[in-house]
Scaffold this active site. Structure first.
Site, PDB file in Angstrom:
ATOM      1  N   TYR A   1       3.771   9.357 -11.214  1.00 19.59           N
ATOM      2  CA  TYR A   1       2.814   8.577 -10.416  1.00 19.59           C
ATOM      3  C   TYR A   1       2.044   7.598 -11.305  1.00 19.59           C
ATOM      4  CZ  TYR A   1      -0.969   7.741  -7.010  1.00 19.59           C
ATOM      5  OH  TYR A   1      -1.867   7.165  -6.146  1.00 19.59           O
TER       6      TYR A   1
ATOM      7  N   GLY B   1       2.789   4.444  -0.704  1.00 22.38           N
ATOM      8  CA  GLY B   1       2.859   5.158  -1.984  1.00 22.38           C
ATOM      9  C   GLY B   1       3.135   6.626  -1.755  1.00 22.38           C
TER      10      GLY B   1
ATOM     11  N   ASN C   1       0.806  -1.226   0.000  1.00 22.20           N
ATOM     12  CA  ASN C   1       0.000   0.000   0.000  1.00 22.20           C
ATOM     13  C   ASN C   1       0.839   1.275   0.000  1.00 22.20           C
ATOM     14  OD1 ASN C   1      -2.431   1.809   0.911  1.00 22.20           O
ATOM     15  ND2 ASN C   1      -0.862   2.040   2.498  1.00 22.20           N
TER      16      ASN C   1
HETATM   17  N1  LIG Z   1      -6.072   8.587  -1.617  1.00 25.97           N
HETATM   18  C1  LIG Z   1      -6.449   8.285  -2.854  1.00 25.97           C
HETATM   19  O1  LIG Z   1      -7.410   8.841  -3.398  1.00 25.97           O
HETATM   20  C2  LIG Z   1      -5.714   7.237  -3.624  1.00 25.97           C
HETATM   21  C3  LIG Z   1      -6.150   6.948  -4.906  1.00 25.97           C
HETATM   22  C4  LIG Z   1      -5.501   5.975  -5.636  1.00 25.97           C
HETATM   23  C5  LIG Z   1      -4.443   5.290  -5.084  1.00 25.97           C
HETATM   24  N2  LIG Z   1      -4.012   5.596  -3.838  1.00 25.97           N
HETATM   25  C6  LIG Z   1      -2.876   4.842  -3.310  1.00 25.97           C
HETATM   26  O2  LIG Z   1      -3.228   4.289  -2.060  1.00 25.97           O
HETATM   27  C7  LIG Z   1      -2.063   4.148  -1.249  1.00 25.97           C
HETATM   28  C8  LIG Z   1      -2.290   4.835   0.090  1.00 25.97           C
HETATM   29  O3  LIG Z   1      -2.671   6.175  -0.151  1.00 25.97           O
HETATM   30  P1  LIG Z   1      -3.041   7.197   1.006  1.00 25.97           P
HETATM   31  O4  LIG Z   1      -3.943   8.201   0.396  1.00 25.97           O
HETATM   32  O5  LIG Z   1      -3.457   6.468   2.227  1.00 25.97           O
HETATM   33  O6  LIG Z   1      -1.595   7.874   1.213  1.00 25.97           O
HETATM   34  P2  LIG Z   1      -0.898   8.487   2.512  1.00 25.97           P
HETATM   35  O7  LIG Z   1       0.118   9.437   1.985  1.00 25.97           O
HETATM   36  O8  LIG Z   1      -1.916   8.999   3.481  1.00 25.97           O
HETATM   37  O9  LIG Z   1      -0.185   7.221   3.157  1.00 25.97           O
HETATM   38  C9  LIG Z   1       0.911   6.568   2.536  1.00 25.97           C
HETATM   39  C10 LIG Z   1       1.752   5.899   3.595  1.00 25.97           C
HETATM   40  O10 LIG Z   1       2.871   5.258   2.926  1.00 25.97           O
HETATM   41  C11 LIG Z   1       4.027   5.498   3.727  1.00 25.97           C
HETATM   42  N3  LIG Z   1       5.261   5.406   2.934  1.00 25.97           N
HETATM   43  C12 LIG Z   1       5.690   6.265   1.987  1.00 25.97           C
HETATM   44  N4  LIG Z   1       6.900   5.901   1.541  1.00 25.97           N
HETATM   45  C13 LIG Z   1       7.247   4.780   2.216  1.00 25.97           C
HETATM   46  C14 LIG Z   1       8.398   3.950   2.221  1.00 25.97           C
HETATM   47  N5  LIG Z   1       9.433   4.201   1.413  1.00 25.97           N
HETATM   48  N6  LIG Z   1       8.424   2.876   3.038  1.00 25.97           N
HETATM   49  C15 LIG Z   1       7.385   2.603   3.866  1.00 25.97           C
HETATM   50  N7  LIG Z   1       6.270   3.376   3.923  1.00 25.97           N
HETATM   51  C16 LIG Z   1       6.213   4.448   3.111  1.00 25.97           C
HETATM   52  C17 LIG Z   1       3.806   6.917   4.258  1.00 25.97           C
HETATM   53  O11 LIG Z   1       4.652   7.212   5.359  1.00 25.97           O
HETATM   54  C18 LIG Z   1       2.338   6.894   4.605  1.00 25.97           C
HETATM   55  O12 LIG Z   1       2.111   6.459   5.921  1.00 25.97           O
HETATM   56  C19 LIG Z   1      -0.911   4.768  -2.055  1.00 25.97           C
HETATM   57  O13 LIG Z   1      -0.235   3.744  -2.748  1.00 25.97           O
HETATM   58  C20 LIG Z   1      -1.639   5.671  -3.026  1.00 25.97           C
HETATM   59  O14 LIG Z   1      -0.886   5.903  -4.175  1.00 25.97           O
HETATM   60  C21 LIG Z   1      -4.626   6.563  -3.094  1.00 25.97           C
END
Ligand SMILES: NC(=O)c1ccc[n+]([C@@H]2O[C@H](COP(=O)([O-])OP(=O)(O)OC[C@H]3O[C@@H](n4cnc5c(N)ncnc54)[C@H](O)[C@@H]3O)[C@@H](O)[C@H]2O)c1
Length: 471
Positions: free
Chosen positions: A377, A314, A312
């Site tokens: 991205y 990202g 997860n």
């Molecule tokens: N929020 C959305 O609308 C959305 C839409 C499509 C996809 N996503 C994907 O869902 C996933 C989670 O998104 P979110 O909105 O909860 O993001 P967020 O930024 O709130 O959380 C992401 C988490 O990943 C952790 N992280 C980042 N780099 C890291 C690393 N190198 N090692 C370990 N942990 C690491 C961060 O510290 C954070 O806690 C991501 O992959 C994002 O791309 C989100």
């Protein structure tokens, strides 16, 4: 509830929204402890099969039995109402409404047969409860038995346009999906039907799920249908400190899994809180570090192996390509897809992920549709789909499934930073007229993670409320 959704639910909004044809984001029917599978009886109906045995077995009969065993009140071929196609509307009392509709279209063998969908669906659509879910069952047109007539493939492929359009017209928080069955899929579709008919898939609509022969033995009915289908499973969730990752860890834990929660040192405080809340353990680790595969493998070895790995974590570093710095581009690719690929290959190679294993990637609609200012991205998230395609066949041979979710607009800290107009558009482009919640993505991941979902592999499920983006 976002501001537009609050307006649409206000007195003035309720008068203006339908008349002006504006998006109507009704509150979605999400799962809650003890909630029934569906908000009313589930009608199982279908096309009348032509002469001869159906190609994949009695899909409607098995669907009715699976849903009844999961506690739904089923009206259909084997349910209380007898023959569903004849007079099923009379089998519900007074003004009671259907809580779900399952339409078996596996018998459609030519384009003309599809007209039967009018008879099977139309009388029941006005009686669908708010938040009711519709599932159409078809044959996987890419995996038909050799020598199948072209007309069968045409008819079955046509179901995709039918279901996607129906998803756009049902309204009222209702959803519509197509489940395509391949050989061995009928017996393996139970967990998929339970997911798609229940509030667990509230933000999934207009999607196609393919179910084939399971990659390992299915669990017994009670274990699979109970409230803790992940009991005894060991899971790793990266990026678990907050947002979607924290919701995934929470849900997997609530369904019985022991969760190793991974995040970067800067997020150690939140990570510890998540791990404590889910009764799991924190693992402070930057997944891109050279030591990460070895350290993750050690943590899994301590648990005697791992069953579920959710990639997860990202990041975004959004800029148009003309302004892009190579180090920012590289960081996005490495966190979002490079590290998940290295970690999965390491765990598979070390034999830590095996029979019953699950790998779930997190892609994005940006990876499907592309997005202005998101070349890095979108490339990384399209790469996650490539990871699924590349690893699924090898993993399936070892009894592990590899799938991904592709979230649309989800209300998190990541999307809170999006400019307000883009944010409104992101929400309203969906047939469900709103953004999703982290729990919606978590539910889809938990469904992939279930031992009973062994017939679904190599797939990407959009969790997007049927967004127009990339569709
Ligand atoms: N929020 C959305 O609308 C959305 C839409 C499509 C996809 N996503 C994907 O869902 C996933 C989670 O998104 P979110 O909105 O909860 O993001 P967020 O930024 O709130 O959380 C992401 C988490 O990943 C952790 N992280 C980042 N780099 C890291 C690393 N190198 N090692 C370990 N942990 C690491 C961060 O510290 C954070 O806690 C991501 O992959 C994002 O791309 C989100």
């Amino acid at each position: 509830m976002d501001r537009y959704a609050a307006f649409a639910r206000s007195g003035l909004g309720r008068r203006l929204v339908p008349g002006l044809g504006l998006p109507d984001p009704v509150p979605l029917r999400r799962d809650a402890p003890g909630a029934p599978l569906a908000p009313g009886p589930v009608l199982v109906t279908g096309l009348v099969p032509p002469d001869g045995a159906p190609l994949v077995g009695d899909a409607a009969g098995v669907a009715a039995a699976e849903l009844a065993a999961a506690g739904a009140r089923v009206v259909g071929p084997d349910g209380a109402g007898g023959d569903a196609t004849a007079g099923a509307a009379g089998a519900v009392a007074g003004d009671e409404r259907w809580g779900g509709l399952v339409v078996d279209a596996t018998a459609a063998a030519s384009p003309a047969d599809l007209v039967g969908l009018v008879g099977a669906c139309t009388p029941h659509l006005r009686r669908l409860a708010r938040g009711a879910h519709v599932v159409v069952l078809g044959l996987d047109p890419d995996r038909l038995p050799a020598g199948s007539p072209a007309a069968v493939r045409v008819a079955q492929r046509a179901l995709e346009g039918f279901t996607r359009s129906l998803g756009k017209e049902v309204g009222g928080g209702r959803t519509v999906q197509l489940v395509l069955l391949a050989e061995g899929g009928v017996g393996a579709m139970g967990s998929t039907l339970r997911f798609l008919l229940s509030g667990r898939s509230a933000f999934v609509s207009g999607q196609v799920v393919r179910v084939g022969a399971p990659v390992h033995d299915l669990p017994s009915g009670e274990d699979a249908r109970g409230p803790r289908p992940l009991a005894g499973r060991r899971a790793v969730v990266t990026g678990a400190a907050r947002g979607i990752g924290a919701a995934v860890a929470q849900l997997l834990g609530a369904r019985g899994a022991h969760v190793v929660c991974v995040d970067v040192p800067a997020a150690a405080g939140d990570l510890a809180a998540t791990a404590r809340a889910v009764g799991g353990e924190p693992l402070v680790l930057d997944i891109t570090s050279d030591l990460a595969p070895g350290r993750l493998a050690e943590a899994c070895e301590r648990l005697g192996g791992v069953d579920v790995v959710v990639h997860n974590a990202g990041i975004t570093r959004d800029r148009r390509l003309r302004n892009m710095r190579p180090d920012a581009f590289a960081a996005v690719l490495d966190v979002n897809v490079g590290a998940p690929l290295r970690l999965t290959e390491h765990l598979l190679g070390a034999g830590l992920l095996g029979r019953g294993g699950r790998v779930v990637g997190v892609s994005s609609l940006a990876g499907i549709a592309g997005n202005d200012g998101q070349t890095s991205y979108a490339a990384s998230k399209a790469g996650v789909i490539g990871l699924v395609d590349a690893l699924a066949p090898r993993a399936a041979a070892a009894g592990t499934t590899v799938n991904a979710v592709a979230p649309g607009f989800i209300e998190t800290r990541m999307t809170a930073t999006v400019p307000p107009l883009t944010r409104q558009l992101g929400r309203r482009l969906a047939s469900l007229g709103q953004g999703g919640l982290p729990v919606d993505v978590a539910e889809a991941i938990a469904w992939f993670a279930e031992p009973a979902t062994a017939g679904v592999h190599g797939q990407v499920l959009r969790v997007c409320g049927q967004s127009l983006l990339g569709a």
